[in-house]
Every structure is written in structure tokens, then in C-alpha cells.
Design an enzyme around this catalytic site. Structure first.
Site, PDB file in Angstrom:
ATOM      1  N   LYS A 143      -6.530   2.456  18.429  1.00 54.75           N
ATOM      2  CA  LYS A 143      -6.573   3.301  17.230  1.00 54.75           C
ATOM      3  C   LYS A 143      -7.995   3.813  16.978  1.00 54.75           C
ATOM      4  CE  LYS A 143      -5.915   5.327  13.469  1.00 54.75           C
ATOM      5  NZ  LYS A 143      -5.218   6.600  13.346  1.00 54.75           N
ATOM      6  N   LEU A 144      -8.974   2.910  17.032  1.00 51.97           N
ATOM      7  CA  LEU A 144     -10.365   3.327  16.814  1.00 51.97           C
ATOM      8  C   LEU A 144     -10.803   4.303  17.900  1.00 51.97           C
ATOM      9  CD1 LEU A 144     -12.296   0.062  15.806  1.00 51.97           C
ATOM     10  CD2 LEU A 144     -11.370   1.843  14.341  1.00 51.97           C
TER      11      LEU A 144
ATOM     12  N   PHE B 123      -0.915   7.110  13.641  1.00 51.53           N
ATOM     13  CA  PHE B 123      -1.663   8.238  14.203  1.00 51.53           C
ATOM     14  C   PHE B 123      -1.391   9.550  13.471  1.00 51.53           C
ATOM     15  CE2 PHE B 123      -1.250   5.188  17.721  1.00 51.53           C
ATOM     16  CZ  PHE B 123      -2.589   5.036  18.080  1.00 51.53           C
ATOM     17  N   LEU B 124      -0.695   9.490  12.318  1.00 53.69           N
ATOM     18  CA  LEU B 124      -0.385  10.749  11.641  1.00 53.69           C
ATOM     19  C   LEU B 124      -1.670  11.414  11.157  1.00 53.69           C
ATOM     20  CD1 LEU B 124      -0.756  10.659   8.277  1.00 53.69           C
ATOM     21  CD2 LEU B 124       1.245   9.243   8.438  1.00 53.69           C
TER      22      LEU B 124
ATOM     23  N   ARG C  25     -15.379  28.074   8.639  1.00 53.32           N
ATOM     24  CA  ARG C  25     -14.134  27.684   9.306  1.00 53.32           C
ATOM     25  C   ARG C  25     -13.637  28.762  10.262  1.00 53.32           C
ATOM     26  NH1 ARG C  25     -12.421  22.318   8.981  1.00 53.32           N
ATOM     27  NH2 ARG C  25     -13.061  21.479   6.985  1.00 53.32           N
TER      28      ARG C  25
ATOM     29  N   GLY D 119       0.832  -1.195   0.000  1.00 51.30           N
ATOM     30  CA  GLY D 119       0.000   0.000   0.000  1.00 51.30           C
ATOM     31  C   GLY D 119       0.869   1.249   0.000  1.00 51.30           C
TER      32      GLY D 119
ATOM     33  N   CYS E 259     -10.979   9.074   7.653  1.00 51.94           N
ATOM     34  CA  CYS E 259     -10.984   8.137   8.781  1.00 51.94           C
ATOM     35  C   CYS E 259     -11.985   8.376   9.911  1.00 51.94           C
ATOM     36  CB  CYS E 259      -9.581   8.032   9.355  1.00 51.94           C
ATOM     37  SG  CYS E 259      -8.468   7.257   8.163  1.00 51.94           S
TER      38      CYS E 259
HETATM   39  P1  NAD Z   1      -5.056   4.763   0.464  1.00 53.22           P
HETATM   40  O1  NAD Z   1      -6.322   4.376  -0.172  1.00 53.22           O
HETATM   41  O2  NAD Z   1      -4.447   6.108   0.180  1.00 53.22           O
HETATM   42  O3  NAD Z   1      -3.916   3.671   0.075  1.00 53.22           O
HETATM   43  C1  NAD Z   1      -4.100   2.302   0.124  1.00 53.22           C
HETATM   44  C2  NAD Z   1      -3.294   1.688  -1.035  1.00 53.22           C
HETATM   45  O4  NAD Z   1      -3.270   0.261  -0.863  1.00 53.22           O
HETATM   46  C3  NAD Z   1      -3.879   1.928  -2.425  1.00 53.22           C
HETATM   47  O5  NAD Z   1      -2.930   2.638  -3.223  1.00 53.22           O
HETATM   48  C4  NAD Z   1      -4.146   0.500  -2.987  1.00 53.22           C
HETATM   49  O6  NAD Z   1      -3.894   0.387  -4.357  1.00 53.22           O
HETATM   50  C5  NAD Z   1      -3.177  -0.314  -2.164  1.00 53.22           C
HETATM   51  N1  NAD Z   1      -3.462  -1.755  -2.059  1.00 53.22           N
HETATM   52  C6  NAD Z   1      -4.646  -2.387  -1.862  1.00 53.22           C
HETATM   53  N2  NAD Z   1      -4.464  -3.730  -1.796  1.00 53.22           N
HETATM   54  C7  NAD Z   1      -3.125  -3.952  -1.939  1.00 53.22           C
HETATM   55  C8  NAD Z   1      -2.310  -5.114  -1.951  1.00 53.22           C
HETATM   56  N3  NAD Z   1      -2.813  -6.342  -1.773  1.00 53.22           N
HETATM   57  N4  NAD Z   1      -0.987  -4.968  -2.136  1.00 53.22           N
HETATM   58  C9  NAD Z   1      -0.433  -3.753  -2.316  1.00 53.22           C
HETATM   59  N5  NAD Z   1      -1.169  -2.604  -2.298  1.00 53.22           N
HETATM   60  C10 NAD Z   1      -2.486  -2.703  -2.122  1.00 53.22           C
HETATM   61  O7  NAD Z   1      -5.252   4.561   2.033  1.00 53.22           O
HETATM   62  P2  NAD Z   1      -4.527   5.352   3.227  1.00 53.22           P
HETATM   63  O8  NAD Z   1      -5.150   6.687   3.443  1.00 53.22           O
HETATM   64  O9  NAD Z   1      -3.062   5.243   3.058  1.00 53.22           O
HETATM   65  O10 NAD Z   1      -5.002   4.452   4.452  1.00 53.22           O
HETATM   66  C11 NAD Z   1      -4.497   3.142   4.639  1.00 53.22           C
HETATM   67  C12 NAD Z   1      -4.922   2.670   6.020  1.00 53.22           C
HETATM   68  O11 NAD Z   1      -4.341   3.521   7.026  1.00 53.22           O
HETATM   69  C13 NAD Z   1      -6.423   2.699   6.276  1.00 53.22           C
HETATM   70  O12 NAD Z   1      -6.759   1.602   7.081  1.00 53.22           O
HETATM   71  C14 NAD Z   1      -6.619   3.987   7.052  1.00 53.22           C
HETATM   72  O13 NAD Z   1      -7.738   3.914   7.912  1.00 53.22           O
HETATM   73  C15 NAD Z   1      -5.366   4.066   7.866  1.00 53.22           C
HETATM   74  N6  NAD Z   1      -4.949   5.422   8.256  1.00 53.22           N
HETATM   75  C16 NAD Z   1      -5.032   6.446   7.374  1.00 53.22           C
HETATM   76  C17 NAD Z   1      -4.584   7.720   7.749  1.00 53.22           C
HETATM   77  C18 NAD Z   1      -4.652   8.884   6.798  1.00 53.22           C
HETATM   78  O14 NAD Z   1      -4.309   9.988   7.217  1.00 53.22           O
HETATM   79  N7  NAD Z   1      -5.046   8.714   5.561  1.00 53.22           N
HETATM   80  C19 NAD Z   1      -4.013   7.915   9.016  1.00 53.22           C
HETATM   81  C20 NAD Z   1      -3.924   6.824   9.882  1.00 53.22           C
HETATM   82  C21 NAD Z   1      -4.395   5.574   9.487  1.00 53.22           C
HETATM   83  C1  UGA Z   2      -7.084  12.132  11.972  1.00 49.01           C
HETATM   84  C2  UGA Z   2      -6.350  12.042  13.318  1.00 49.01           C
HETATM   85  O1  UGA Z   2      -6.062  13.364  13.777  1.00 49.01           O
HETATM   86  C3  UGA Z   2      -5.047  11.245  13.185  1.00 49.01           C
HETATM   87  O2  UGA Z   2      -4.443  11.081  14.470  1.00 49.01           O
HETATM   88  C4  UGA Z   2      -5.367   9.860  12.597  1.00 49.01           C
HETATM   89  O3  UGA Z   2      -4.179   9.130  12.393  1.00 49.01           O
HETATM   90  C5  UGA Z   2      -6.068  10.038  11.268  1.00 49.01           C
HETATM   91  O4  UGA Z   2      -7.289  10.818  11.476  1.00 49.01           O
HETATM   92  C6  UGA Z   2      -6.515   8.742  10.665  1.00 49.01           C
HETATM   93  O5  UGA Z   2      -6.675   7.760  11.339  1.00 49.01           O
HETATM   94  O6  UGA Z   2      -6.726   8.823   9.451  1.00 49.01           O
HETATM   95  P1  UGA Z   2      -6.818  13.610   9.787  1.00 49.01           P
HETATM   96  O7  UGA Z   2      -8.172  13.095   9.463  1.00 49.01           O
HETATM   97  O8  UGA Z   2      -5.758  13.511   8.765  1.00 49.01           O
HETATM   98  O9  UGA Z   2      -6.240  12.867  11.089  1.00 49.01           O
HETATM   99  O10 UGA Z   2      -6.903  15.154  10.184  1.00 49.01           O
HETATM  100  P2  UGA Z   2      -7.405  15.920  11.498  1.00 49.01           P
HETATM  101  O11 UGA Z   2      -6.473  17.019  11.751  1.00 49.01           O
HETATM  102  O12 UGA Z   2      -7.712  15.025  12.609  1.00 49.01           O
HETATM  103  O13 UGA Z   2      -8.754  16.588  10.966  1.00 49.01           O
HETATM  104  C7  UGA Z   2      -9.914  15.818  10.685  1.00 49.01           C
HETATM  105  C8  UGA Z   2     -11.076  16.745  10.397  1.00 49.01           C
HETATM  106  O14 UGA Z   2     -11.494  17.422  11.591  1.00 49.01           O
HETATM  107  C9  UGA Z   2     -10.763  17.837   9.383  1.00 49.01           C
HETATM  108  O15 UGA Z   2     -11.875  18.015   8.526  1.00 49.01           O
HETATM  109  C10 UGA Z   2     -10.549  19.063  10.240  1.00 49.01           C
HETATM  110  O16 UGA Z   2     -10.809  20.267   9.575  1.00 49.01           O
HETATM  111  C11 UGA Z   2     -11.553  18.815  11.360  1.00 49.01           C
HETATM  112  N1  UGA Z   2     -11.216  19.506  12.629  1.00 49.01           N
HETATM  113  C12 UGA Z   2     -10.072  19.196  13.281  1.00 49.01           C
HETATM  114  C13 UGA Z   2     -12.095  20.438  13.139  1.00 49.01           C
HETATM  115  O17 UGA Z   2     -13.156  20.713  12.553  1.00 49.01           O
HETATM  116  N2  UGA Z   2     -11.789  21.047  14.328  1.00 49.01           N
HETATM  117  C14 UGA Z   2     -10.651  20.759  15.021  1.00 49.01           C
HETATM  118  O18 UGA Z   2     -10.443  21.362  16.119  1.00 49.01           O
HETATM  119  C15 UGA Z   2      -9.773  19.809  14.479  1.00 49.01           C
END
Ligand code: NAD
Ligand code: UGA
Length: 464
Positions: A221-222, A163-164, A442, A12, A277
């Protein structure tokens, strides 16, 4: 003895896999890091000067390691075969069909990744759940691995959630509040945990690396996302009360945030939270609670999502009611489409619902976002149910805010991009039809200043 990690693979190359692996490669030049994805376009972009993810500071981190010990490839099998440790960072979207539709996590990408790992692997490998998944997913992964390994490979499964936050990914990866690693409480499990700890310990102080059992790590995480989203829904619920009473939500947030037990972060009222997320993980938590027969707990967390939906729809209603109950044919400048500033990501952006509803009211939208492409905006609105015909007749994408504002009845800010804070208000006023209405979702503009410049202004959470 801790198994030394020499080669890492990540399945991924998305928002998480790409930046996280780039940071590991940059901080651990002695480890080969290969990020594998079947999406050819994405992999090509990671290998080019235009990365598929916009994150401040990311270009430099990738450039420092790309071609040295960081590689992006579509050859998933070879990447798996050559790795001691495999991160699984594939998508886990909300299931849109069958049992649990609209709530449960769709684990098909996790399952197919596990099947491929089992098929290709030889020897011993550590598998790390990086994706956000329901608690107990490690059991499913373990059983798939155990039942499908023709080469007799052995595995340890760890949970290491990410957690980014987008927009601050580099900062968050460089200096995270904590790294969480969950593993089986057995000698083999502990050894695998220690191996992963030793990777992060290359740049993260040991006291910030937390180890737990597998289920605590998966669930944390959830729960972290649920608590963060809950704070936003809480302050957004109060924003409505502030508007009704003449209080100012930013003043209230400041006053309560100075209580060290509450803290100042994540109390910014908005048109609603977005992102890939929060909603997905909340719904996943709700589904888990229902599955474990805890309907009261499920109902409690569902309300966080419901309040968020209400916040978005009440913003649209405010616009329509204020514009004399009709926006039909009226030009509305939309500033910002990304779900937050400093990212080009629009997944679950509140702008999608707001724009969809305004288009269905037959408004004419002129949209500007500094990072989101016209193509993405079109795709998002079509996926949200807006017809291509309505998009063709009632929507235009502008390349700067003033073009969007020119001749508009109203302007609405939907993302907190810094450049909106310094809009030239006299120029904006001069460009708009009168009365010139502003709806700031906002709170990036000052209500007093807007009023002083002659606007009819609404700022989220600010009572007049
Ligand atoms: P994303 O959709 O940007 O990327 C996922 C990638 O996985 C895609 O490019 C897809 O083609 C690839 N993929 C699917 N099956 C595959 C396989 N078998 N082998 C190789 N690649 C494969 O998703 P994301 O935003 O990076 O999120 C990934 C996970 O991390 C999710 O579970 C999400 O909840 C979690 N997460 C996301 C964030 C965020 O900020 N986006 C932060 C924390 C956690
Ligand atoms: C969030 C969490 O902050 C990360 O720790 C987590 O890893 C990630 O989800 C994930 O699991 O994907 P993210 O969604 O990238 O990160 O961004 P946030 O900064 O949390 O903002 C989420 C939404 O809440 C945005 O639409 C933002 O504008 C809104 N927000 C945030 C508010 O409306 N008010 C606030 O005070 C903070």
C-alpha cells in the site's frame, strides 16, 4: 472450511469506511454491515440525505442498502460485539509530536480501536487493517488483542489496504484493479483470508483478488502510493524544464506515455499533488527506511515530497514576479480549492499553501470552489498559519467564478474542475483589470486560446 461471514462492522465512517462498506452492503445483501464512529455529526450525515462525503454515484449506492443491511451508528461496542469480521478504517495521520514527528504515522487511533475490540469481543473474530499503516503494524495489533481480551476471544489479523481514489471512489470500489489481502501463512490465517476473499468474490472476479503474506500487503500500500506520487513529481520536474525550453509538458507526457512500459496515466503536470495520503504515506515510508537503517532509500523517496513542495512555491513565485514583484492589495481570483476535482476534500490541497503564501504577500484573494464550503477554506488557512485578521481583511469566498474574477489583476486555477475548461474567456477578459494575467496551475485552459483572447498567460509546463 471457510468461515461464512454474516455480520461485518467497520470502525471509522470516513472517506474510506463509509463508501467501502456501502459497496460491500450493496453487493452482499446477505451480510449485515454496520459502520461505527464516535463522530456523531458524521454518523448523522451518513443517515441523512446529505452524505458527509461527496463522491459521484455514492448517494445511489448508500440509498440501495441503508436501513436494509447497511447501518451507521455511534454505538461502537454493540457493533463490535455483533460482528464476525471487523474492518479498522480509522485515520493514520502523520505524527505531529515526539519521536518521528512530521514523518511517522500516528497510530493512536489504531491502538485504541484494537484495545476496544479486545475488551468487547467474545468468540472468534477476524480483524482487518483497512487503514494505511506502517509495515509490521499487524504485530502490534495482535499483541494488544492477545493481552487484553477478558472474555478469552481469539483473533486473526488480516491486511486489506484500500486503493480507491477520491472522486472516483464508487468506480474504484465497483471494479478495482485488484483487491489485496495479506494474512498469516498458517491454517487459521489461510481460513481468515479465504473468508474475506469470499466477501469480495460476490462482485469481483477471483483473478483480481490477490493474496500475500501480511507484510507484503502492508508494504504494498505504501509503495503503490509512493510510486504514484513519484510519477507526478517526475512529470512536475519536467514541467519546469518545459517552461524553460519551449517544450510542452502534455506533449512530452503523451509521447512517453505511449511507450507501453511507461503507460499514459498519472502524467498530468500540476501545481503539485495534494490529498490526505500521498505526502503522509511517503513520509511514513521515509521514516520506515530510516528506522531500518536505510538512509539512501529514505533520501530517494524524501525527494518526491521536496519536489512537490518546490512545485507549489515556484507557482507562487511565478505569480508574484509576473505581477511586477508585488501582489500587495491586488485582487487574485482563485479557482478551485479542493485537492482534485469531483471531491469536497481539501486535505493537503496545494491550494492551501498557494493561498497562504499569497495572503502573506498581502494579496486580496477571491476564492471560488464548486464543492468546498467557506468554513472549510477558513479553517484550512487558519490551520496553515494565516491569521484570522488577514483572512477577514484580505479574503472573500465567491459563489461563482465570474464574481471572483470581477476586477481581478490575475486569476489562478488550482483545481481541475471541468467547469473551468469552459470558462467564457471574452467575458473573463472583460471583467479583469489589464494586463489580465492568468496562471493555470492545472493546464485546464489552452495557452494559445488565452493568448488569442488577449491574456498574459502562464500555463504549467508550457513554454512560450
Ligand atoms: P477519515 O479521517 O475520513 O475517517 C476516519 C474516521 O475514523 C473518523 O471519522 C474518526 O472519527 C473515526 N475513528 C477514529 N477512531 C475510531 C474508533 N476507535 N472507532 C470508530 N471510529 C473511529 O479517514 P479516511 O480518509 O477514511 O482514511 C482512513 C484510512 O484509510 C487512513 O489510514 C488512510 O490513509 C487510508 N486511506 C484513505 C484513502 C482516501 O482516499 N481518503 C484511500 C485509501 C486509504
Ligand atoms: C491516491 C491514490 O490514487 C489511491 O490509489 C489511494 O488509495 C489513495 O491516494 C490513498 O491512499 O488515499 P487520491 O489521493 O484520492 O488517491 O487521488 P489521486 O487521484 O491519486 O490524486 C492525488 C493528487 O495528485 C491530486 O492532488 C491530483 O490532482 C494529483 N495528480 C494526480 C496530479 O497532479 N497529476 C496526475 O497525473 C494525477
Amino acid at each position: 472450511m471457510t468461515m461464512p461471514i454474516k455480520s461485518i462492522c467497520c470502525l471509522g465512517a470516513g472517506y474510506v469506511g463509509g463508501p467501502t462498506m456501502a459497496m460491500i452492503a450493496a453487493k452482499c445483501p446477505h451480510i449485515k454491515v454496520t459502520v461505527a464512529d464516535m463522530n456523531e455529526q458524521r454518523v448523522a450525515a451518513w443517515n441523512s440525505d446529505t452524505l458527509p462525503v461527496y463522491e459521484p454515484g455514492l448517494d445511489a449506492i448508500v440509498a440501495s442498502a441503508l436501513g436494509r443491511n447497511l447501518h451507521f451508528t455511534t454505538d461502537i461496542r454493540s457493533a463490535i460485539a455483533g460482528a464476525d469480521l471487523i474492518f479498522v478504517s480509522v485515520g493514520t495521520p502523520t505524527k505531529s509530536y515526539g519521536i518521528g514527528a512530521g514523518r511517522a504515522a500516528d497510530l493512536r487511533y489504531i491502538e485504541s480501536a484494537a484495545r476496544l475490540i479486545a475488551e468487547v469481543s467474545e468468540g472468534h473474530k477476524i480483524i482487518v487493517e483497512k487503514s494505511t499503516i506502517p509495515v509490521k503494524t499487524a504485530t502490534a495489533i495482535k499483541s494488544i488483542l492477545a493481552a487484553n481480551s477478558p472474555n478469552g476471544a481469539t483473533f486473526q489479523v488480516l491486511s486489506n489496504p484500500e486503493f480507491l481514489a477520491e472522486g472516483t471512489a464508487v468506480e474504484d470500489l465497483q471494479s478495482p484493479d485488484r483487491i489485496l489481502i495479506g494474512g498469516e501463512i498458517t491454517p487459521e490465517g489461510n481460513a481468515a483470508v479465504e473468508a474475506l476473499v469470499s466477501v469480495y468474490a460476490n462482485w469481483i472476479p477471483r483473478e483480481r483478488i490477490l493474496t500475500t503474506n501480511l507484510w507484503s500487503s502492508e508494504l504494498s500500500k505504501l509503495v503503490a502510493n509512493a510510486f504514484l506520487a513519484q510519477r507526478i513529481s517526475s512529470i512536475n520536474s519536467i514541467s519546469a524544464l518545459c517552461e524553460a525550453t519551449g517544450a510542452d509538458v502534455d506533449e512530452v507526457a503523451r509521447a512517453i506515455g505511449m511507450d507501453s512500459r511507461i503507460g499514459p496515466k498519472f502524467l498530468k503536470a500540476s501545481v503539485g499533488f495534494g490529498g490526505s495520503c500521498f505526502q503522509k504515506d511517503l513520509l511514513n515510508l521515509v521514516y520506515l527506511c530510516e528506522s531500518f537503517n536505510l538512509p539512501q532509500v529514505a533520501k530517494y523517496w524524501r525527494q518526491v515530497v521536496q519536489l512537490n513542495d518546490w512545485q507549489k512555491s515556484r507557482f507562487v513565485e511565478k505569480i508574484v514576479r509576473t505581477l511586477y514583484n508585488t501582489v500587495n492589495g491586488k485582487r487574485i481570483a482563485i479557482l478551485g480549492f479542493a485537492f482534485k476535482k469531483d471531491t469536497n476534500d481539501t486535505r493537503e490541497s496545494p491550494a492551501i499553501q498557494v493561498c497562504r503564501d499569497l495572503l502573506h504577500e498581502r494579496a486580496h484573494l477571491a476564492i471560488y470552489d464548486p464543492r468546498v464550503s467557506a468554513e472549510t477554506i477558513h479553517q484550512d488557512l487558519i490551520a496553515a498559519g494565516v491569521s484570522p485578521e488577514l483572512i477577514a481583511t484580505n479574503m472573500e469566498i465567491c459563489s461563482d467564478p465570474y464574481t471572483a474574477i470581477k476586477g481581478a489583476h490575475a486569476l489562478a486555477t488550482l483545481t481541475e474542475w471541468d467547469e473551468f475548461r469552459t470558462l467564457d474567456l471574452p467575458r473573463v477578459y472583460g471583467l479583469m483589470l489589464k494586463p489580465a494575467f492568468v496562471f493555470d496551475g492545472r493546464a485546464v485552459l489552452s495557452l494559445e486560446s488565452l493568448v488569442a483572447h488577449g491574456f498574459e498567460a502562464f500555463v504549467i509546463g508550457k513554454g512560450l
